[in-house]
Design an enzyme around this catalytic site. Sequence first.
Site, PDB file in Angstrom:
ATOM      1  N   LYS A 117       0.833  -1.214   0.000  1.00 28.79           N
ATOM      2  CA  LYS A 117       0.000   0.000   0.000  1.00 28.79           C
ATOM      3  C   LYS A 117       0.858   1.251   0.000  1.00 28.79           C
ATOM      4  CE  LYS A 117      -4.428  -1.750   1.129  1.00 28.79           C
ATOM      5  NZ  LYS A 117      -5.689  -1.716   1.827  1.00 28.79           N
ATOM      6  N   LYS A 199      -3.963 -10.283  -6.240  1.00 34.26           N
ATOM      7  CA  LYS A 199      -5.271 -10.608  -5.654  1.00 34.26           C
ATOM      8  C   LYS A 199      -6.351  -9.629  -6.135  1.00 34.26           C
ATOM      9  CE  LYS A 199      -5.812  -8.040  -1.409  1.00 34.26           C
ATOM     10  NZ  LYS A 199      -6.662  -7.930  -0.271  1.00 34.26           N
ATOM     11  N   LYS A 202     -10.897  -4.463  -3.928  1.00 37.06           N
ATOM     12  CA  LYS A 202     -11.949  -3.451  -4.109  1.00 37.06           C
ATOM     13  C   LYS A 202     -11.413  -2.206  -4.778  1.00 37.06           C
ATOM     14  CE  LYS A 202     -13.738  -3.977   0.533  1.00 37.06           C
ATOM     15  NZ  LYS A 202     -12.446  -4.120   1.172  1.00 37.06           N
TER      16      LYS A 202
END
Length: 335
Positions: A117, A199, A202
Amino acid sequence: MSETTEKKLIFSGIQPTGTFTLGNYIGAVRNWGPLQDEYNCIYSIVDMHAITVRQDPAKLRQNTLQAYALLLACGIDPKKSIAFIQSHNPNHAELSWILSCSTQFGELSRMTQFKDKSAKHADDINAGLFTYPVLMAADILAYNADLVPIGADQKQHLELARNIAGRFNQKYGDFFTLPEPFIPKAGARVMSLQDPQKKMSKSDENPNACILILDDKDTIVRKFKRAVTDSESEVCYREGKDGINNLMTIYSVVTGKSLDEITAEFAGKGYGDFKLAVGEAVADHLEPVRTEYARLIEDKAYLKECYTSGAEAAFRITRKTLSKVYRKVGFVDAR
Ligand code: AQP
């Protein structure tokens, strides 16, 4: 829900960073409903985690309500479980501070999600993104949860929560239960439809990469038709066929068919037929969730009643934990 029974306790959370994906659903939320009869379950929409990356406030509020309604639409019964919004229970944040004093800088630096992130949000590598796993440990340990149903990507954070609990117990005497991960056998890591080595997320910027559980049937079928596969044509689960392996896993979860049965079903047929079948099966499987969601999201008063009473129950349990923790660390009693 009774607060004092012999049943084991489960805690899990999901971020309101957008509509749940098929990954969130298969890897996590789908499994939460069936656990409610066997365990005491506590489920949370973890909005405080969501702000570790930049959110539009109005959108976050909307996403949080949507996520709560989706949670119920996916089978969480607020009469059987405690279902609440994380920021409605300030005890999580309070415990997080105490636990951060039993967490090492080095171990937080090793967290894969932090690395991913911070690379993705290079202009906002804030302290919250770094300490996210401590808040997650607090979410779990505040209830002394025995089990935490999660997708495979959260395993590292759960291990850290166990280490933090163990370190606290060593310093102050046994107190926290060491939580166990509860990872589904199939579908623990649903992959992106556009990059099957990544993966499904969202917050993926490519809308074709993920199936949102509120996508309509046409959209779902279209996204599966565009899924990246390989240059062969045989539907079989084999190393190196990441795209097909992912589609087979998804199809297996939603139809209950084994991988061998799927291979037999599509023997002699091409990827086109297979992708269409996966798309239709997923859309049909999600149809009841969409219908229930559409009903619930119109009933704001009911949702409010559920999340308010959920937060009250969550608060009561965690306040007791915090009082004991404060005594253990040596804080003077406030009353
Ligand atoms: N692709 C996935 N396959 C299986 N399980 C998954 N989970 C997430 N993605 C997959 C599981 O869903 C639960 C809730 O996840 P989260 O919302 O707390 O955060 P996340 O893991 O960071 O999910 P996203 O979709 O990737 O969100 P963003 O894009 O906001 O970061 C967890 O149990 C997780 O394991």
